[in-house]
Design an enzyme around this catalytic site. Structure first.
Site, short mmCIF file in Angstrom:
data_model
loop_
_atom_site.label_atom_id
_atom_site.label_comp_id
_atom_site.label_asym_id
_atom_site.label_seq_id
_atom_site.Cartn_x
_atom_site.Cartn_y
_atom_site.Cartn_z
N ASP A 251 0.83 -1.21 0.00
CA ASP A 251 0.00 0.00 0.00
C ASP A 251 0.87 1.27 0.00
O ASP A 251 0.54 2.25 -0.66
CB ASP A 251 -0.92 -0.01 1.24
CG ASP A 251 -1.99 1.05 1.18
OD1 ASP A 251 -2.57 1.26 0.09
OD2 ASP A 251 -2.26 1.70 2.23
N HIS A 256 4.83 4.64 -2.75
CA HIS A 256 5.04 6.01 -2.28
C HIS A 256 6.45 6.21 -1.70
O HIS A 256 7.17 7.13 -2.07
CB HIS A 256 4.01 6.39 -1.21
CG HIS A 256 2.58 6.27 -1.65
ND1 HIS A 256 2.18 6.44 -2.96
CD2 HIS A 256 1.44 6.01 -0.96
CE1 HIS A 256 0.86 6.29 -3.04
NE2 HIS A 256 0.39 6.02 -1.84
C1 BG6 Z 1 -2.94 5.75 -0.36
C2 BG6 Z 1 -3.09 4.53 0.49
O1 BG6 Z 1 -2.22 5.47 -1.52
O2 BG6 Z 1 -2.25 6.75 0.38
C3 BG6 Z 1 -3.81 4.83 1.78
O3 BG6 Z 1 -3.81 3.54 -0.23
C4 BG6 Z 1 -3.14 5.99 2.50
O4 BG6 Z 1 -3.85 3.70 2.63
C5 BG6 Z 1 -2.92 7.16 1.55
O5 BG6 Z 1 -4.00 6.37 3.56
C6 BG6 Z 1 -2.09 8.25 2.21
O6 BG6 Z 1 -2.05 9.37 1.37
P1 BG6 Z 1 -1.87 10.82 1.99
O7 BG6 Z 1 -1.79 11.69 0.79
O8 BG6 Z 1 -3.07 11.07 2.84
O9 BG6 Z 1 -0.62 10.77 2.79
#
Ligand code: BG6
Length: 503
Positions: A251, A256
Protein backbone atom coordinates in the site's frame (compact mmCIF):
# COMPACT_ATOMS: atom_id res chain seq x y z
CA UNK A 1 1.34 29.64 -11.27
CA UNK A 2 2.98 31.85 -13.92
CA UNK A 3 5.21 29.24 -15.52
CA UNK A 4 2.35 26.77 -15.29
CA UNK A 5 0.18 29.18 -17.23
CA UNK A 6 2.78 29.70 -19.91
CA UNK A 7 3.38 25.94 -20.24
CA UNK A 8 -0.36 25.50 -20.59
CA UNK A 9 -0.72 28.04 -23.34
CA UNK A 10 0.03 25.67 -26.18
CA UNK A 11 -2.39 23.11 -24.76
CA UNK A 12 -5.08 25.42 -23.49
CA UNK A 13 -6.88 26.01 -26.76
CA UNK A 14 -7.22 22.35 -27.69
CA UNK A 15 -10.66 21.22 -26.50
CA UNK A 16 -10.63 18.44 -23.94
CA UNK A 17 -12.97 15.76 -22.65
CA UNK A 18 -12.08 14.40 -19.23
CA UNK A 19 -13.75 11.03 -18.66
CA UNK A 20 -13.71 9.75 -15.09
CA UNK A 21 -14.28 6.01 -15.33
CA UNK A 22 -15.58 4.77 -11.96
CA UNK A 23 -17.17 8.15 -11.30
CA UNK A 24 -19.18 7.11 -8.26
CA UNK A 25 -16.27 5.55 -6.39
CA UNK A 26 -14.28 6.89 -3.46
CA UNK A 27 -11.17 7.94 -5.37
CA UNK A 28 -13.19 9.91 -7.91
CA UNK A 29 -15.22 11.67 -5.24
CA UNK A 30 -12.39 12.38 -2.81
CA UNK A 31 -9.62 13.25 -5.23
CA UNK A 32 -10.41 13.35 -8.95
CA UNK A 33 -13.40 15.71 -9.14
CA UNK A 34 -12.06 18.15 -6.53
CA UNK A 35 -8.75 18.29 -8.42
CA UNK A 36 -10.42 18.87 -11.81
CA UNK A 37 -12.57 21.60 -10.31
CA UNK A 38 -9.60 23.25 -8.67
CA UNK A 39 -7.80 23.38 -12.03
CA UNK A 40 -10.89 25.02 -13.48
CA UNK A 41 -11.09 27.44 -10.53
CA UNK A 42 -7.48 28.48 -11.17
CA UNK A 43 -8.17 28.83 -14.89
CA UNK A 44 -5.84 25.98 -15.82
CA UNK A 45 -8.17 23.93 -18.00
CA UNK A 46 -8.59 24.49 -21.73
CA UNK A 47 -11.32 26.99 -22.62
CA UNK A 48 -13.43 24.23 -24.17
CA UNK A 49 -13.75 21.22 -21.94
CA UNK A 50 -16.35 18.82 -20.60
CA UNK A 51 -16.23 16.25 -17.82
CA UNK A 52 -17.89 12.88 -18.30
CA UNK A 53 -18.63 10.61 -15.36
CA UNK A 54 -18.80 6.96 -16.41
CA UNK A 55 -19.94 4.24 -14.00
CA UNK A 56 -22.31 1.30 -13.65
CA UNK A 57 -25.09 2.86 -11.66
CA UNK A 58 -28.08 4.68 -13.11
CA UNK A 59 -27.77 8.46 -12.67
CA UNK A 60 -29.07 11.50 -14.54
CA UNK A 61 -26.78 14.42 -15.40
CA UNK A 62 -28.53 16.39 -12.67
CA UNK A 63 -27.93 13.70 -10.05
CA UNK A 64 -24.33 13.44 -11.15
CA UNK A 65 -23.88 17.20 -10.77
CA UNK A 66 -25.43 17.02 -7.30
CA UNK A 67 -23.02 14.24 -6.41
CA UNK A 68 -19.93 16.09 -7.50
CA UNK A 69 -21.09 19.38 -6.04
CA UNK A 70 -20.85 17.66 -2.66
CA UNK A 71 -17.18 16.89 -3.34
CA UNK A 72 -16.00 20.32 -4.50
CA UNK A 73 -14.02 22.62 -2.25
CA UNK A 74 -12.03 25.81 -2.73
CA UNK A 75 -8.57 26.12 -1.21
CA UNK A 76 -8.69 29.88 -1.18
CA UNK A 77 -11.59 31.03 0.91
CA UNK A 78 -13.48 33.38 -1.33
CA UNK A 79 -17.11 32.33 -0.98
CA UNK A 80 -18.49 34.42 -3.85
CA UNK A 81 -15.86 33.42 -6.40
CA UNK A 82 -16.05 29.81 -5.30
CA UNK A 83 -19.82 29.63 -5.75
CA UNK A 84 -19.59 31.42 -9.09
CA UNK A 85 -16.93 28.97 -10.38
CA UNK A 86 -18.95 25.97 -9.19
CA UNK A 87 -21.98 27.31 -11.06
CA UNK A 88 -19.88 27.63 -14.20
CA UNK A 89 -18.30 24.18 -13.77
CA UNK A 90 -21.35 22.00 -13.19
CA UNK A 91 -23.09 22.54 -16.56
CA UNK A 92 -19.94 21.14 -18.21
CA UNK A 93 -20.38 17.83 -16.35
CA UNK A 94 -22.31 14.90 -17.87
CA UNK A 95 -22.96 11.35 -16.84
CA UNK A 96 -22.87 8.18 -18.92
CA UNK A 97 -23.96 4.81 -17.54
CA UNK A 98 -21.74 1.98 -18.67
CA UNK A 99 -20.24 -1.39 -17.86
CA UNK A 100 -16.47 -1.63 -17.81
CA UNK A 101 -16.47 -4.99 -19.59
CA UNK A 102 -18.91 -3.99 -22.30
CA UNK A 103 -17.31 -2.40 -25.40
CA UNK A 104 -20.75 -1.24 -26.57
CA UNK A 105 -21.01 1.17 -23.66
CA UNK A 106 -17.68 2.77 -24.60
CA UNK A 107 -19.07 3.14 -28.13
CA UNK A 108 -22.17 4.90 -26.78
CA UNK A 109 -19.95 7.10 -24.59
CA UNK A 110 -18.05 8.05 -27.72
CA UNK A 111 -21.28 8.96 -29.49
CA UNK A 112 -22.40 11.07 -26.54
CA UNK A 113 -19.08 12.98 -26.43
CA UNK A 114 -19.31 13.70 -30.16
CA UNK A 115 -22.98 14.71 -30.04
CA UNK A 116 -22.83 16.85 -26.88
CA UNK A 117 -19.46 18.44 -27.33
CA UNK A 118 -17.07 17.69 -30.16
CA UNK A 119 -19.55 18.18 -33.01
CA UNK A 120 -20.11 21.78 -31.81
CA UNK A 121 -16.45 22.74 -31.79
CA UNK A 122 -14.86 24.94 -34.38
CA UNK A 123 -11.40 23.40 -33.68
CA UNK A 124 -10.47 20.35 -35.67
CA UNK A 125 -8.44 18.68 -32.89
CA UNK A 126 -10.06 17.54 -29.64
CA UNK A 127 -8.29 15.54 -26.94
CA UNK A 128 -9.55 12.91 -24.52
CA UNK A 129 -8.25 12.07 -21.07
CA UNK A 130 -9.58 8.92 -19.36
CA UNK A 131 -9.05 8.69 -15.61
CA UNK A 132 -9.52 5.07 -14.53
CA UNK A 133 -10.71 5.47 -10.94
CA UNK A 134 -11.66 1.78 -10.88
CA UNK A 135 -10.27 -1.36 -9.21
CA UNK A 136 -7.25 -2.86 -11.03
CA UNK A 137 -9.31 -5.89 -12.04
CA UNK A 138 -11.09 -3.66 -14.58
CA UNK A 139 -8.10 -1.59 -15.78
CA UNK A 140 -7.60 -3.88 -18.77
CA UNK A 141 -11.24 -4.12 -19.97
CA UNK A 142 -11.67 -0.35 -19.51
CA UNK A 143 -8.49 0.34 -21.50
CA UNK A 144 -9.72 -2.04 -24.21
CA UNK A 145 -13.06 -0.22 -24.32
CA UNK A 146 -11.23 3.10 -24.73
CA UNK A 147 -8.99 1.72 -27.46
CA UNK A 148 -11.74 -0.05 -29.40
CA UNK A 149 -14.43 2.60 -29.27
CA UNK A 150 -13.64 5.84 -27.49
CA UNK A 151 -10.27 7.13 -28.67
CA UNK A 152 -9.89 10.78 -29.63
CA UNK A 153 -10.62 11.40 -33.29
CA UNK A 154 -8.06 12.45 -35.90
CA UNK A 155 -4.98 14.12 -34.47
CA UNK A 156 -6.32 14.48 -30.93
CA UNK A 157 -4.45 12.68 -28.18
CA UNK A 158 -5.83 9.92 -25.93
CA UNK A 159 -4.27 9.63 -22.47
CA UNK A 160 -5.23 7.10 -19.80
CA UNK A 161 -4.49 7.57 -16.11
CA UNK A 162 -4.19 4.56 -13.81
CA UNK A 163 -3.37 4.39 -10.15
CA UNK A 164 -1.90 1.67 -7.94
CA UNK A 165 -2.14 -1.13 -7.06
CA UNK A 166 -0.41 -2.13 -10.29
CA UNK A 167 -0.69 -5.83 -9.53
CA UNK A 168 0.42 -7.42 -6.26
CA UNK A 169 3.79 -8.90 -7.28
CA UNK A 170 6.15 -9.25 -10.25
CA UNK A 171 4.02 -11.88 -12.02
CA UNK A 172 0.68 -10.09 -11.71
CA UNK A 173 2.30 -6.82 -12.81
CA UNK A 174 3.67 -8.56 -15.90
CA UNK A 175 0.12 -9.68 -16.78
CA UNK A 176 -1.33 -6.21 -16.24
CA UNK A 177 1.51 -4.60 -18.14
CA UNK A 178 0.98 -6.72 -21.21
CA UNK A 179 -2.81 -6.31 -21.08
CA UNK A 180 -2.51 -2.51 -21.03
CA UNK A 181 0.41 -2.56 -23.47
CA UNK A 182 -1.69 -4.48 -25.99
CA UNK A 183 -4.12 -1.58 -26.36
CA UNK A 184 -2.25 1.57 -25.28
CA UNK A 185 1.24 2.84 -26.02
CA UNK A 186 3.55 3.66 -23.11
CA UNK A 187 3.19 7.31 -24.14
CA UNK A 188 -0.55 7.12 -23.55
CA UNK A 189 -0.38 5.52 -20.08
CA UNK A 190 0.03 7.80 -17.06
CA UNK A 191 0.72 5.78 -13.88
CA UNK A 192 0.00 7.99 -10.90
CA UNK A 193 1.79 7.79 -7.59
CA UNK A 194 0.24 10.71 -5.80
CA UNK A 195 3.29 11.11 -3.54
CA UNK A 196 5.21 12.32 -6.58
CA UNK A 197 2.75 15.20 -6.85
CA UNK A 198 3.29 16.38 -3.27
CA UNK A 199 4.99 19.74 -3.02
CA UNK A 200 7.93 18.61 -0.90
CA UNK A 201 8.55 15.52 -2.98
CA UNK A 202 8.72 17.73 -6.05
CA UNK A 203 11.15 19.96 -4.22
CA UNK A 204 13.62 17.11 -3.61
CA UNK A 205 15.31 17.59 -6.97
CA UNK A 206 15.45 21.38 -6.60
CA UNK A 207 16.88 21.08 -3.12
CA UNK A 208 19.56 18.64 -4.21
CA UNK A 209 20.52 19.92 -7.62
CA UNK A 210 19.84 23.68 -7.50
CA UNK A 211 21.95 24.23 -4.36
CA UNK A 212 25.69 23.79 -4.17
CA UNK A 213 25.78 22.83 -0.49
CA UNK A 214 24.01 19.46 -0.47
CA UNK A 215 25.53 17.37 -3.26
CA UNK A 216 29.08 17.31 -1.86
CA UNK A 217 27.84 15.74 1.39
CA UNK A 218 25.07 13.60 -0.13
CA UNK A 219 26.95 10.32 0.03
CA UNK A 220 28.34 7.56 2.20
CA UNK A 221 31.31 9.66 3.34
CA UNK A 222 29.03 12.07 5.17
CA UNK A 223 25.65 10.41 5.61
CA UNK A 224 25.22 7.92 8.44
CA UNK A 225 21.68 6.83 7.65
CA UNK A 226 18.54 7.89 5.83
CA UNK A 227 15.09 7.41 7.28
CA UNK A 228 11.89 7.70 5.27
CA UNK A 229 8.79 7.56 7.42
CA UNK A 230 5.04 7.48 6.80
CA UNK A 231 2.68 7.37 9.78
CA UNK A 232 -1.09 7.64 9.97
CA UNK A 233 -3.06 8.02 13.20
CA UNK A 234 -6.04 5.97 11.96
CA UNK A 235 -6.58 2.35 11.01
CA UNK A 236 -8.13 0.83 7.89
CA UNK A 237 -11.59 1.88 9.03
CA UNK A 238 -13.90 0.42 6.42
CA UNK A 239 -11.21 -0.23 3.76
CA UNK A 240 -10.35 -3.70 5.02
CA UNK A 241 -11.80 -5.36 1.93
CA UNK A 242 -9.07 -3.68 -0.12
CA UNK A 243 -6.36 -3.58 2.50
CA UNK A 244 -6.35 -7.16 3.77
CA UNK A 245 -5.33 -8.42 0.37
CA UNK A 246 -2.64 -5.76 0.04
CA UNK A 247 -0.98 -4.95 3.37
CA UNK A 248 1.11 -1.93 4.23
CA UNK A 249 4.18 -3.00 2.21
CA UNK A 250 2.23 -2.89 -1.05
CA UNK A 251 0.00 0.00 0.00
CA UNK A 252 2.73 2.49 0.93
CA UNK A 253 6.28 1.14 0.74
CA UNK A 254 6.60 -0.42 -2.69
CA UNK A 255 5.30 2.77 -4.29
CA UNK A 256 5.04 6.01 -2.28
CA UNK A 257 8.12 5.58 -0.09
CA UNK A 258 10.18 3.95 -2.81
CA UNK A 259 9.47 6.93 -5.07
CA UNK A 260 10.58 9.35 -2.36
CA UNK A 261 13.71 7.26 -1.88
CA UNK A 262 14.42 7.25 -5.62
CA UNK A 263 14.25 11.04 -5.92
CA UNK A 264 16.32 11.46 -2.79
CA UNK A 265 19.08 9.04 -3.71
CA UNK A 266 19.36 9.00 -7.53
CA UNK A 267 22.28 10.52 -9.40
CA UNK A 268 21.77 13.94 -11.03
CA UNK A 269 19.79 13.48 -14.25
CA UNK A 270 21.23 14.79 -17.51
CA UNK A 271 18.30 17.20 -17.80
CA UNK A 272 14.83 17.77 -16.39
CA UNK A 273 13.36 15.78 -19.25
CA UNK A 274 11.06 13.01 -17.99
CA UNK A 275 13.08 10.22 -19.58
CA UNK A 276 16.33 11.50 -18.07
CA UNK A 277 14.83 11.64 -14.59
CA UNK A 278 13.20 8.26 -14.87
CA UNK A 279 16.39 6.71 -16.23
CA UNK A 280 18.17 7.78 -13.05
CA UNK A 281 15.42 6.42 -10.82
CA UNK A 282 15.54 3.09 -12.59
CA UNK A 283 19.34 2.98 -12.40
CA UNK A 284 19.22 3.57 -8.64
CA UNK A 285 16.49 0.97 -8.03
CA UNK A 286 18.56 -1.55 -9.94
CA UNK A 287 21.42 -0.95 -7.48
CA UNK A 288 19.30 -1.84 -4.45
CA UNK A 289 20.04 -5.32 -3.14
CA UNK A 290 17.04 -7.67 -3.27
CA UNK A 291 15.04 -7.66 -0.06
CA UNK A 292 14.55 -10.74 2.11
CA UNK A 293 12.10 -11.34 4.95
CA UNK A 294 14.72 -10.57 7.60
CA UNK A 295 15.16 -7.06 6.19
CA UNK A 296 11.66 -6.34 7.54
CA UNK A 297 9.90 -5.82 10.87
CA UNK A 298 6.13 -6.22 10.63
CA UNK A 299 3.34 -5.19 12.96
CA UNK A 300 -0.44 -5.22 13.24
CA UNK A 301 -2.41 -2.82 15.42
CA UNK A 302 -4.33 -4.21 18.34
CA UNK A 303 -7.28 -2.98 20.40
CA UNK A 304 -6.63 -0.73 23.38
CA UNK A 305 -8.27 -0.56 26.80
CA UNK A 306 -9.78 2.84 25.93
CA UNK A 307 -11.84 1.35 23.13
CA UNK A 308 -9.71 1.74 20.01
CA UNK A 309 -10.40 -1.24 17.73
CA UNK A 310 -7.78 -3.75 16.67
CA UNK A 311 -7.22 -4.45 12.97
CA UNK A 312 -8.92 -7.86 13.08
CA UNK A 313 -12.08 -6.27 14.49
CA UNK A 314 -12.65 -4.30 11.30
CA UNK A 315 -15.49 -5.64 9.13
CA UNK A 316 -14.05 -7.58 6.25
CA UNK A 317 -10.87 -8.75 7.99
CA UNK A 318 -10.76 -12.56 8.05
CA UNK A 319 -10.22 -14.09 11.49
CA UNK A 320 -6.54 -14.65 12.21
CA UNK A 321 -5.39 -12.33 9.39
CA UNK A 322 -1.62 -11.89 9.34
CA UNK A 323 -1.87 -8.78 7.19
CA UNK A 324 0.71 -6.19 8.33
CA UNK A 325 -0.53 -2.68 9.07
CA UNK A 326 3.00 -1.61 9.97
CA UNK A 327 6.31 -2.40 8.35
CA UNK A 328 9.82 -1.13 8.50
CA UNK A 329 12.64 -2.33 6.31
CA UNK A 330 16.18 -1.50 5.40
CA UNK A 331 17.32 -0.89 1.85
CA UNK A 332 20.96 -1.50 0.97
CA UNK A 333 22.24 0.26 -2.09
CA UNK A 334 25.17 -1.22 -3.92
CA UNK A 335 26.61 1.85 -5.62
CA UNK A 336 29.49 4.24 -5.12
CA UNK A 337 27.35 6.91 -3.47
CA UNK A 338 25.41 4.86 -0.93
CA UNK A 339 27.25 1.57 -0.26
CA UNK A 340 27.11 0.84 3.49
CA UNK A 341 24.51 3.53 4.31
CA UNK A 342 21.38 1.96 5.79
CA UNK A 343 18.23 3.42 4.25
CA UNK A 344 15.44 2.80 6.71
CA UNK A 345 11.84 2.94 5.61
CA UNK A 346 8.84 2.83 7.90
CA UNK A 347 5.11 2.87 7.18
CA UNK A 348 2.27 2.28 9.56
CA UNK A 349 -1.39 2.82 10.24
CA UNK A 350 -3.04 3.47 13.62
CA UNK A 351 0.12 5.07 15.00
CA UNK A 352 0.65 8.03 17.31
CA UNK A 353 0.67 10.83 14.70
CA UNK A 354 0.24 11.78 11.04
CA UNK A 355 3.54 12.47 9.39
CA UNK A 356 5.46 11.77 6.21
CA UNK A 357 9.08 12.84 6.32
CA UNK A 358 12.64 12.14 5.32
CA UNK A 359 15.56 12.38 7.73
CA UNK A 360 19.09 12.44 6.43
CA UNK A 361 21.34 11.86 9.36
CA UNK A 362 24.95 12.97 8.98
CA UNK A 363 28.04 11.44 10.55
CA UNK A 364 29.43 12.96 13.75
CA UNK A 365 32.10 15.65 13.53
CA UNK A 366 35.54 14.16 12.97
CA UNK A 367 38.16 15.39 15.48
CA UNK A 368 35.49 16.91 17.69
CA UNK A 369 37.03 19.57 20.01
CA UNK A 370 33.93 20.03 22.13
CA UNK A 371 34.28 16.86 24.15
CA UNK A 372 31.43 14.50 24.97
CA UNK A 373 28.11 15.68 23.72
CA UNK A 374 25.24 15.34 26.16
CA UNK A 375 22.78 13.86 23.71
CA UNK A 376 22.65 12.03 20.44
CA UNK A 377 20.72 14.96 18.96
CA UNK A 378 23.83 17.09 19.45
CA UNK A 379 26.11 14.50 17.87
CA UNK A 380 24.59 14.22 14.41
CA UNK A 381 23.36 16.98 12.15
CA UNK A 382 20.12 15.97 10.60
CA UNK A 383 18.32 17.34 7.55
CA UNK A 384 14.58 16.90 7.90
CA UNK A 385 12.27 17.14 4.91
CA UNK A 386 8.74 17.11 6.21
CA UNK A 387 6.33 16.24 3.43
CA UNK A 388 3.26 16.55 5.66
CA UNK A 389 1.70 17.96 7.72
CA UNK A 390 3.05 21.53 7.70
CA UNK A 391 5.61 21.30 4.93
CA UNK A 392 9.10 22.16 6.12
CA UNK A 393 12.78 21.64 5.46
CA UNK A 394 15.13 22.14 8.36
CA UNK A 395 18.61 21.26 9.45
CA UNK A 396 19.20 20.29 13.06
CA UNK A 397 22.50 21.83 14.08
CA UNK A 398 24.42 22.58 17.26
CA UNK A 399 24.72 26.16 18.43
CA UNK A 400 26.19 28.06 21.33
CA UNK A 401 23.48 29.39 23.62
CA UNK A 402 23.72 33.21 23.63
CA UNK A 403 25.25 34.93 26.66
CA UNK A 404 28.08 34.35 29.10
CA UNK A 405 28.00 30.64 28.63
CA UNK A 406 29.66 28.07 26.48
CA UNK A 407 26.65 25.79 26.66
CA UNK A 408 25.65 24.16 23.39
CA UNK A 409 22.13 23.35 22.39
CA UNK A 410 20.39 21.98 19.40
CA UNK A 411 18.99 24.65 17.07
CA UNK A 412 17.39 24.68 13.64
CA UNK A 413 18.06 26.26 10.31
CA UNK A 414 14.48 26.39 9.36
CA UNK A 415 12.49 26.63 6.15
CA UNK A 416 9.00 26.39 7.48
CA UNK A 417 6.80 26.76 4.41
CA UNK A 418 3.94 28.44 6.23
CA UNK A 419 6.23 31.25 7.32
CA UNK A 420 8.47 31.41 4.28
CA UNK A 421 6.05 31.44 1.36
CA UNK A 422 2.88 33.39 0.86
CA UNK A 423 2.06 30.74 -1.78
CA UNK A 424 2.04 27.98 0.83
CA UNK A 425 -1.52 29.01 1.74
CA UNK A 426 -2.49 27.72 -1.67
CA UNK A 427 -0.42 24.57 -2.20
CA UNK A 428 -2.19 22.50 -4.85
CA UNK A 429 -3.28 19.01 -3.98
CA UNK A 430 -1.03 16.34 -5.48
CA UNK A 431 -3.81 15.18 -7.82
CA UNK A 432 -4.25 18.67 -9.18
CA UNK A 433 -0.60 18.92 -10.16
CA UNK A 434 -0.69 15.45 -11.68
CA UNK A 435 -3.87 15.91 -13.73
CA UNK A 436 -2.48 19.18 -15.04
CA UNK A 437 0.69 17.34 -16.07
CA UNK A 438 -1.37 14.73 -17.93
CA UNK A 439 -3.08 17.50 -19.88
CA UNK A 440 0.30 19.01 -20.69
CA UNK A 441 1.87 15.66 -21.60
CA UNK A 442 4.53 16.14 -18.90
CA UNK A 443 5.58 12.70 -17.69
CA UNK A 444 8.37 13.31 -15.19
CA UNK A 445 6.11 12.80 -12.16
CA UNK A 446 4.59 9.59 -13.54
CA UNK A 447 5.95 6.09 -13.10
CA UNK A 448 7.40 4.35 -16.14
CA UNK A 449 6.62 0.67 -16.76
CA UNK A 450 10.17 -0.52 -16.02
CA UNK A 451 10.16 1.42 -12.74
CA UNK A 452 7.10 -0.50 -11.54
CA UNK A 453 8.67 -3.73 -12.71
CA UNK A 454 11.88 -3.13 -10.74
CA UNK A 455 9.94 -2.02 -7.68
CA UNK A 456 8.06 -5.33 -7.73
CA UNK A 457 11.23 -7.31 -8.36
CA UNK A 458 12.70 -5.75 -5.23
CA UNK A 459 9.78 -6.54 -2.94
CA UNK A 460 8.33 -9.75 -4.39
CA UNK A 461 10.86 -12.25 -2.95
CA UNK A 462 10.44 -10.87 0.58
CA UNK A 463 6.64 -10.72 0.26
CA UNK A 464 6.51 -14.31 -0.98
CA UNK A 465 8.69 -15.43 1.92
CA UNK A 466 6.68 -13.50 4.51
CA UNK A 467 3.28 -14.58 3.16
CA UNK A 468 4.03 -18.30 2.70
CA UNK A 469 1.61 -20.60 4.58
CA UNK A 470 4.44 -21.98 6.69
CA UNK A 471 6.21 -18.64 7.18
CA UNK A 472 7.40 -17.97 10.71
CA UNK A 473 6.97 -14.21 10.18
CA UNK A 474 4.08 -13.04 12.31
CA UNK A 475 3.38 -9.31 12.61
CA UNK A 476 4.00 -8.08 16.14
CA UNK A 477 0.96 -6.57 17.85
CA UNK A 478 1.18 -2.88 18.74
CA UNK A 479 -1.49 -0.84 20.49
CA UNK A 480 -3.63 1.42 18.28
CA UNK A 481 -2.23 4.93 18.65
CA UNK A 482 1.26 3.86 19.78
CA UNK A 483 4.67 4.42 18.16
CA UNK A 484 4.62 0.94 16.60
CA UNK A 485 6.10 -2.44 17.47
CA UNK A 486 9.43 -2.90 19.26
CA UNK A 487 10.78 -5.16 16.51
CA UNK A 488 11.17 -2.05 14.34
CA UNK A 489 13.67 -0.59 16.83
CA UNK A 490 15.50 -3.89 16.89
CA UNK A 491 15.73 -3.91 13.10
CA UNK A 492 17.28 -0.43 13.17
CA UNK A 493 19.71 -1.44 15.92
CA UNK A 494 20.80 -4.43 13.86
CA UNK A 495 22.01 -1.90 11.31
CA UNK A 496 23.64 0.35 13.89
CA UNK A 497 20.94 3.03 13.64
CA UNK A 498 18.28 4.42 15.92
CA UNK A 499 15.04 5.83 14.60
CA UNK A 500 15.20 9.57 15.01
CA UNK A 501 13.14 11.08 17.69
CA UNK A 502 10.66 13.59 16.33
CA UNK A 503 12.14 17.04 16.70
C1 BG6 B 1 -2.94 5.75 -0.36
C2 BG6 B 1 -3.09 4.53 0.49
O1 BG6 B 1 -2.22 5.47 -1.52
O2 BG6 B 1 -2.25 6.75 0.38
C3 BG6 B 1 -3.81 4.83 1.78
O3 BG6 B 1 -3.81 3.54 -0.23
C4 BG6 B 1 -3.14 5.99 2.50
O4 BG6 B 1 -3.85 3.70 2.63
C5 BG6 B 1 -2.92 7.16 1.55
O5 BG6 B 1 -4.00 6.37 3.56
C6 BG6 B 1 -2.09 8.25 2.21
O6 BG6 B 1 -2.05 9.37 1.37
P1 BG6 B 1 -1.87 10.82 1.99
O7 BG6 B 1 -1.79 11.69 0.79
O8 BG6 B 1 -3.07 11.07 2.84
O9 BG6 B 1 -0.62 10.77 2.79
Amino acid sequence: MDSVHSRLDSARHAPLTLVVVGASGDLAKKKTFPAIFSLFYHDLLPDDFVVYGFARREMSDEEFREMILGTLTCRVIDGAKCAERMDAFLPRCFYHKGTYHDPATFASLDEAIVANFESRLTESVANRLFYLAVPPSVFAPSAEGVNDSARAKGNGWTRVVVEKPFGRDSASYATLRSALGAVLSEDEIYRIDHYCGKELVQNLMTLRFANAVFEPIWNRHHVESVQIVFKEPFGVEGRAGYFDNIGIVRDIMQNHLLQVFALLAMEPPVSLHAEDIRNEKVKLLRSVLPLAADDFALGQYAATADGKPGYTEDDGVPAGSRCPTFASCVLKVNNARWAGVPILIKAGKALDERVAEVRVQFKPVAGDIFGGRPSRALANNELVIRVQPDEAIYMRIVSKVPGLTSRMEEARLNLFYRHAWEESKDIPDAYERLILDVIQGEKSLFIRDDEVEIAWDLFTPALTEMEAEDSSVVPEAYPYGSAGPANSDMLAEKHGVRWSERA
